[in-house]
Design a protein around this motif. Sequence first.
Motif, PDB file in Angstrom:
ATOM      1  N   THR A  53       0.970   4.349  -2.679  1.00  0.00           N
ATOM      2  CA  THR A  53       0.642   5.765  -2.445  1.00  0.00           C
ATOM      3  C   THR A  53       1.682   6.685  -3.096  1.00  0.00           C
ATOM      4  OG1 THR A  53       1.770   5.875  -0.281  1.00  0.00           O
ATOM      5  CG2 THR A  53      -0.578   5.330  -0.261  1.00  0.00           C
ATOM      6  N   HIS A  54       2.942   6.214  -3.177  1.00  0.00           N
ATOM      7  CA  HIS A  54       3.939   7.020  -3.900  1.00  0.00           C
ATOM      8  C   HIS A  54       3.573   7.098  -5.389  1.00  0.00           C
ATOM      9  CE1 HIS A  54       7.273   7.721  -0.960  1.00  0.00           C
ATOM     10  NE2 HIS A  54       6.679   6.720  -0.337  1.00  0.00           N
ATOM     11  N   LEU A  55       3.135   5.976  -5.936  1.00  0.00           N
ATOM     12  CA  LEU A  55       2.742   5.979  -7.355  1.00  0.00           C
ATOM     13  C   LEU A  55       1.534   6.889  -7.563  1.00  0.00           C
ATOM     14  CD1 LEU A  55       3.174   2.235  -8.412  1.00  0.00           C
ATOM     15  CD2 LEU A  55       4.826   4.114  -8.507  1.00  0.00           C
TER      16      LEU A  55
ATOM     17  N   LEU B 137      15.439   9.831   1.619  1.00  0.00           N
ATOM     18  CA  LEU B 137      14.614  10.042   0.429  1.00  0.00           C
ATOM     19  C   LEU B 137      14.237   8.692  -0.152  1.00  0.00           C
ATOM     20  CD1 LEU B 137      16.410  12.801  -1.697  1.00  0.00           C
ATOM     21  CD2 LEU B 137      14.519  13.095  -0.085  1.00  0.00           C
ATOM     22  N   LEU B 138      13.017   8.611  -0.653  1.00  0.00           N
ATOM     23  CA  LEU B 138      12.563   7.398  -1.317  1.00  0.00           C
ATOM     24  C   LEU B 138      12.442   7.703  -2.807  1.00  0.00           C
ATOM     25  CD1 LEU B 138      10.121   5.292  -2.245  1.00  0.00           C
ATOM     26  CD2 LEU B 138      11.854   4.520  -0.614  1.00  0.00           C
ATOM     27  N   ARG B 139      13.112   6.884  -3.616  1.00  0.00           N
ATOM     28  CA  ARG B 139      13.130   7.132  -5.054  1.00  0.00           C
ATOM     29  C   ARG B 139      12.481   5.966  -5.801  1.00  0.00           C
ATOM     30  NH1 ARG B 139      16.370  10.178  -8.488  1.00  0.00           N
ATOM     31  NH2 ARG B 139      17.830  10.764  -6.842  1.00  0.00           N
TER      32      ARG B 139
ATOM     33  N   PRO C  23      10.979  12.806   0.579  1.00  0.00           N
ATOM     34  CA  PRO C  23      11.396  12.315   1.885  1.00  0.00           C
ATOM     35  C   PRO C  23      10.394  11.296   2.398  1.00  0.00           C
ATOM     36  CG  PRO C  23      11.388  14.722   1.845  1.00  0.00           C
ATOM     37  CD  PRO C  23      10.696  14.260   0.601  1.00  0.00           C
ATOM     38  N   CYS C  24      10.885  10.158   2.895  1.00  0.00           N
ATOM     39  CA  CYS C  24       9.988   9.150   3.443  1.00  0.00           C
ATOM     40  C   CYS C  24      10.783   8.173   4.294  1.00  0.00           C
ATOM     41  CB  CYS C  24       9.261   8.393   2.338  1.00  0.00           C
ATOM     42  SG  CYS C  24       8.037   7.252   3.033  1.00  0.00           S
ATOM     43  N   GLY C  25      10.287   7.899   5.491  1.00  0.00           N
ATOM     44  CA  GLY C  25      10.959   6.952   6.379  1.00  0.00           C
ATOM     45  C   GLY C  25      10.243   5.618   6.448  1.00  0.00           C
TER      46      GLY C  25
ATOM     47  N   PHE D 100       0.828  -1.212   0.000  1.00  0.00           N
ATOM     48  CA  PHE D 100       0.000   0.000   0.000  1.00  0.00           C
ATOM     49  C   PHE D 100       0.860   1.258   0.000  1.00  0.00           C
ATOM     50  CE2 PHE D 100      -3.929  -2.154   1.846  1.00  0.00           C
ATOM     51  CZ  PHE D 100      -4.716  -1.851   0.758  1.00  0.00           C
ATOM     52  N   HIS D 101       1.910   1.248   0.845  1.00  0.00           N
ATOM     53  CA  HIS D 101       2.721   2.453   0.973  1.00  0.00           C
ATOM     54  C   HIS D 101       3.379   2.798  -0.362  1.00  0.00           C
ATOM     55  CE1 HIS D 101       5.290   5.086   3.727  1.00  0.00           C
ATOM     56  NE2 HIS D 101       5.446   5.480   2.486  1.00  0.00           N
ATOM     57  N   THR D 102       3.917   1.784  -1.032  1.00  0.00           N
ATOM     58  CA  THR D 102       4.548   2.032  -2.336  1.00  0.00           C
ATOM     59  C   THR D 102       3.498   2.522  -3.338  1.00  0.00           C
ATOM     60  OG1 THR D 102       6.013   0.196  -1.762  1.00  0.00           O
ATOM     61  CG2 THR D 102       6.174   1.067  -4.004  1.00  0.00           C
TER      62      THR D 102
ATOM     63  N   THR E   8       8.197   1.933   4.967  1.00  0.00           N
ATOM     64  CA  THR E   8       8.651   0.673   4.373  1.00  0.00           C
ATOM     65  C   THR E   8       7.949   0.471   3.027  1.00  0.00           C
ATOM     66  OG1 THR E   8       6.965  -0.610   5.520  1.00  0.00           O
ATOM     67  CG2 THR E   8       9.087  -0.371   6.626  1.00  0.00           C
ATOM     68  N   HIS E   9       8.712  -0.018   2.054  1.00  0.00           N
ATOM     69  CA  HIS E   9       8.223  -0.128   0.676  1.00  0.00           C
ATOM     70  C   HIS E   9       8.648  -1.458   0.085  1.00  0.00           C
ATOM     71  CE1 HIS E   9       9.242   4.022   1.749  1.00  0.00           C
ATOM     72  NE2 HIS E   9       8.132   4.361   1.139  1.00  0.00           N
ATOM     73  N   VAL E  10       7.966  -1.888  -0.972  1.00  0.00           N
ATOM     74  CA  VAL E  10       8.433  -3.065  -1.715  1.00  0.00           C
ATOM     75  C   VAL E  10       9.616  -2.648  -2.581  1.00  0.00           C
ATOM     76  CG1 VAL E  10       6.224  -4.285  -1.680  1.00  0.00           C
ATOM     77  CG2 VAL E  10       6.713  -2.681  -3.548  1.00  0.00           C
TER      78      VAL E  10
HETATM   79 ZN   LIG Z   1       7.116   6.075   1.512  1.00  0.00          ZN
END
Ligand SMILES: [Zn+2]
Length: 244
Positions: A115-117, A198-200, A208-210, A111-113, A212-214
């Motif tokens: 939301t970035h998309l 940073l999450l890329r 910026p994001c702390g 889900f978290h990943t 957890t992502h796939v």
């Molecule tokens: Zn994130």
Amino acid sequence: MSPTVLLFQQDAYLRSCTATVIESGESGVVLDCTVFYPLGGGQAGDTGWLVTARGTRLRVADARKSRRPDATPDDTVHVLEPGVNWPSELAVGDHVQAQIDWDRRLRHMRFHTATHLLCAVVRELVDGCSITADYARLDFAMTAPLDRAEVQAGLERLVAAAIPVTSEWISDEQLQSNPQLVKSMSVSPPLGFGRVRLLRIGDVDLQPCGGTHVRRTDEIGAVRVAKIEKKSARTRRVVLELAD
Ligand SMILES: [Zn+2]
């Protein structure tokens, strides 16, 4: 006291770790390192177990950031399940195995990943975010309507593209001189600790994001735009569900 080492920042796929108790009390247990994500940035805290050297499995009902005045943002409290007498089970210096509820966490990561998309598809500032095991919702600060089919198609395209998801660190100063990196009005990156994560996602999203992502967007799998609603005159809410 040195801060808790957050192992999930390097490897979100770690399900367990061996750790040493550095604080144990009624509010919970602090470890020298952990795989538990503490509630923050909209993402729910992990649940799971601490397994003592004697083999006792103690249920962790939640993970939260420490509220001690001298705590850093990394200090994580493993919150006791009501009724467990933690201080008698765990003393400072004891070794434990920290294990997260992996099925639940993997849903948070998917889900978290996603939301970035969604940020990459909608391209508006975020004014609220909630990521749970059952749904994710993002509130965008915008007045124009959103077309559900278009948002769904945009998400599916980015999931199928199997884009690598990576993290990197920048200094507080680098973030302050690139304020456009911050896409959330509701969550501020933790400044004052020297560095910001940073999450890329390829060239699709960088912020910026702390959390957890796939590791690749196709691992999100089947995600569905369940609902788009007008939350207020200036906010559109998008709710995502996993279709499996
Ligand atoms: Zn994130």
